[in-house]
Design a protein around this motif. Structure first.
Motif, PDB file in Angstrom:
ATOM      1  N   LEU A  39      44.203  30.875  33.388  1.00  0.00           N
ATOM      2  CA  LEU A  39      43.543  32.081  34.267  1.00  0.00           C
ATOM      3  C   LEU A  39      43.222  33.387  33.226  1.00  0.00           C
ATOM      4  O   LEU A  39      42.361  34.155  33.372  1.00  0.00           O
ATOM      5  CB  LEU A  39      44.336  32.387  35.415  1.00  0.00           C
ATOM      6  N   ALA A  43      39.951  35.356  32.460  1.00  0.00           N
ATOM      7  CA  ALA A  43      39.905  36.760  32.620  1.00  0.00           C
ATOM      8  C   ALA A  43      39.589  37.405  31.180  1.00  0.00           C
ATOM      9  O   ALA A  43      38.879  38.514  31.169  1.00  0.00           O
ATOM     10  CB  ALA A  43      41.119  37.308  33.095  1.00  0.00           C
ATOM     11  N   ARG A  47      36.116  39.737  30.876  1.00  0.00           N
ATOM     12  CA  ARG A  47      36.154  41.080  30.359  1.00  0.00           C
ATOM     13  C   ARG A  47      35.352  41.389  28.981  1.00  0.00           C
ATOM     14  O   ARG A  47      34.787  42.477  29.097  1.00  0.00           O
ATOM     15  CB  ARG A  47      37.628  41.438  29.948  1.00  0.00           C
ATOM     16  N   GLY A  52      33.298  43.295  32.294  1.00  0.00           N
ATOM     17  CA  GLY A  52      34.314  43.328  33.455  1.00  0.00           C
ATOM     18  C   GLY A  52      33.250  43.416  34.971  1.00  0.00           C
ATOM     19  O   GLY A  52      33.816  44.169  35.862  1.00  0.00           O
ATOM     20  N   VAL A  55      33.553  39.266  40.110  1.00  0.00           N
ATOM     21  CA  VAL A  55      34.035  37.921  40.039  1.00  0.00           C
ATOM     22  C   VAL A  55      34.477  37.443  41.401  1.00  0.00           C
ATOM     23  O   VAL A  55      35.069  38.296  42.180  1.00  0.00           O
ATOM     24  CB  VAL A  55      35.526  37.817  39.092  1.00  0.00           C
ATOM     25  N   ASP A  57      36.512  34.763  43.682  1.00  0.00           N
ATOM     26  CA  ASP A  57      37.552  33.627  43.787  1.00  0.00           C
ATOM     27  C   ASP A  57      37.143  32.742  45.177  1.00  0.00           C
ATOM     28  O   ASP A  57      37.184  32.971  46.218  1.00  0.00           O
ATOM     29  CB  ASP A  57      38.835  34.255  44.248  1.00  0.00           C
ATOM     30  N   LEU A  69      44.053  37.809  39.666  1.00  0.00           N
ATOM     31  CA  LEU A  69      42.941  37.776  38.912  1.00  0.00           C
ATOM     32  C   LEU A  69      42.891  39.683  38.836  1.00  0.00           C
ATOM     33  O   LEU A  69      42.610  40.074  37.859  1.00  0.00           O
ATOM     34  CB  LEU A  69      41.661  37.376  39.574  1.00  0.00           C
ATOM     35  N   ASP A  70      43.027  40.242  39.919  1.00  0.00           N
ATOM     36  CA  ASP A  70      42.960  41.623  40.159  1.00  0.00           C
ATOM     37  C   ASP A  70      44.015  42.302  38.970  1.00  0.00           C
ATOM     38  O   ASP A  70      43.477  43.169  38.333  1.00  0.00           O
ATOM     39  CB  ASP A  70      43.216  42.103  41.566  1.00  0.00           C
ATOM     40  N   LEU A  72      44.892  41.016  36.276  1.00  0.00           N
ATOM     41  CA  LEU A  72      44.643  40.656  35.122  1.00  0.00           C
ATOM     42  C   LEU A  72      43.164  41.716  34.710  1.00  0.00           C
ATOM     43  O   LEU A  72      42.685  41.480  33.539  1.00  0.00           O
ATOM     44  CB  LEU A  72      44.016  39.240  34.934  1.00  0.00           C
ATOM     45  N   LEU A  74      40.297  42.244  36.382  1.00  0.00           N
ATOM     46  CA  LEU A  74      39.075  42.054  37.058  1.00  0.00           C
ATOM     47  C   LEU A  74      38.606  42.444  38.282  1.00  0.00           C
ATOM     48  O   LEU A  74      39.397  42.811  39.242  1.00  0.00           O
ATOM     49  CB  LEU A  74      38.955  40.441  37.153  1.00  0.00           C
ATOM     50  N   VAL A  76      37.627  41.684  41.369  1.00  0.00           N
ATOM     51  CA  VAL A  76      37.637  40.283  41.902  1.00  0.00           C
ATOM     52  C   VAL A  76      37.402  40.500  43.372  1.00  0.00           C
ATOM     53  O   VAL A  76      38.047  41.351  44.020  1.00  0.00           O
ATOM     54  CB  VAL A  76      38.787  39.451  41.652  1.00  0.00           C
TER      55      VAL A  76
END
Length: 215
Positions: A39, A43, A47, A52, A55, A57, A69-70, A72, A74, A76
């Motif tokens: 993951l 990410a 980026r 950026g 994304v 899910d 993911l948020d 990290l 993104l 998302v």
């Protein structure tokens, strides 16, 4: 359009299991360092190469990995077939976007996404439907966008899928080689893969992660 039977069956089953599923995965992937590493790589590529951009899910369930993911960095949002899963995700993270939808026909514009993740989201897809899902992944990703898939695996490349008795609904484990071939045919280039052994609390199946770029 008439909805395929497998979508109705899967939605109904996950609506019933939504609360229990959210409890089981409340800690995200704290004890899954290899999964988290993939993951993290996904990410980082989004980026770097996608600027950026948005994304999705896909098959987000109650949103536990969407939230990761948020964290990290993104932009998302989550999409899931089950309205009950989406309700739980919205309650847990009202600051993120969650919508009901299907991977077979995403309500997204062509090339809208910089990244897409389908973590154990293809496992209930009948094998004959998987090429169409791969084509839909390609449609919604921008050129150079990244795709991360995770699924239970088997090691017989002569067979695309082997069914197994999942607790929620009929499921399939997939040949990583054959899935990669389908995605290559759909217009993706493989960047990396990880196949890890199962943990003691998992079924005794390998777990595969494929990271690909939309060409």
């Amino acid at each position: 359009m008439i909805e395929p039977d497998f979508l109705h069956t899967t939605r109904t089953a996950y609506d019933m299991w939504a609360g229990r599923y959210a409890e089981l995965f409340a800690d995200g992937l704290e004890d899954f360092p290899l999964d988290r590493a993939m993951l993290g790589a996904f990410a980082a590529f989004v980026r770097a190469d996608g600027g950026g951009g948005p994304v999705a899910d896909l098959g987000c369930g109650p949103g536990h990995v969407t939230s990761l993911l948020d964290s990290l960095g993104l932009d998302v949002s989550g999409i899931d077939l089950s309205p009950e899963m989406i309700a739980l995700a919205r309650a847990a993270r009202p600051d993120l976007r969650f919508e009901v939808g299907s991977m077979t026909a995403l309500d997204l514009a062509d090339g809208e996404l910089s990244g897409a993740m389908a973590r154990y989201s293809i496992i209930h897809t009948p094998p004959e439907q998987l090429p169409g899902v791969c084509a839909e992944f390609h449609r919604v990703l921008a050129p150079g966008g990244h795709l991360l898939l995770a699924f239970q695996a088997h090691d017989d490349p002569s067979e695309l899928a082997e069914s197994f008795d999942h607790k929620v609904a009929l499921a399939y484990r997939w040949s990583p080689d054959r899935v990669a071939d389908l995605l290559t045919a759909a217009g993706f280039t493989e960047k990396a893969r990880l196949v890890r052994a199962p943990r003691e609390d998992e079924r005794q199946f390998p777990h595969a992660h494929l990271l690909l770029t939309r060409t």
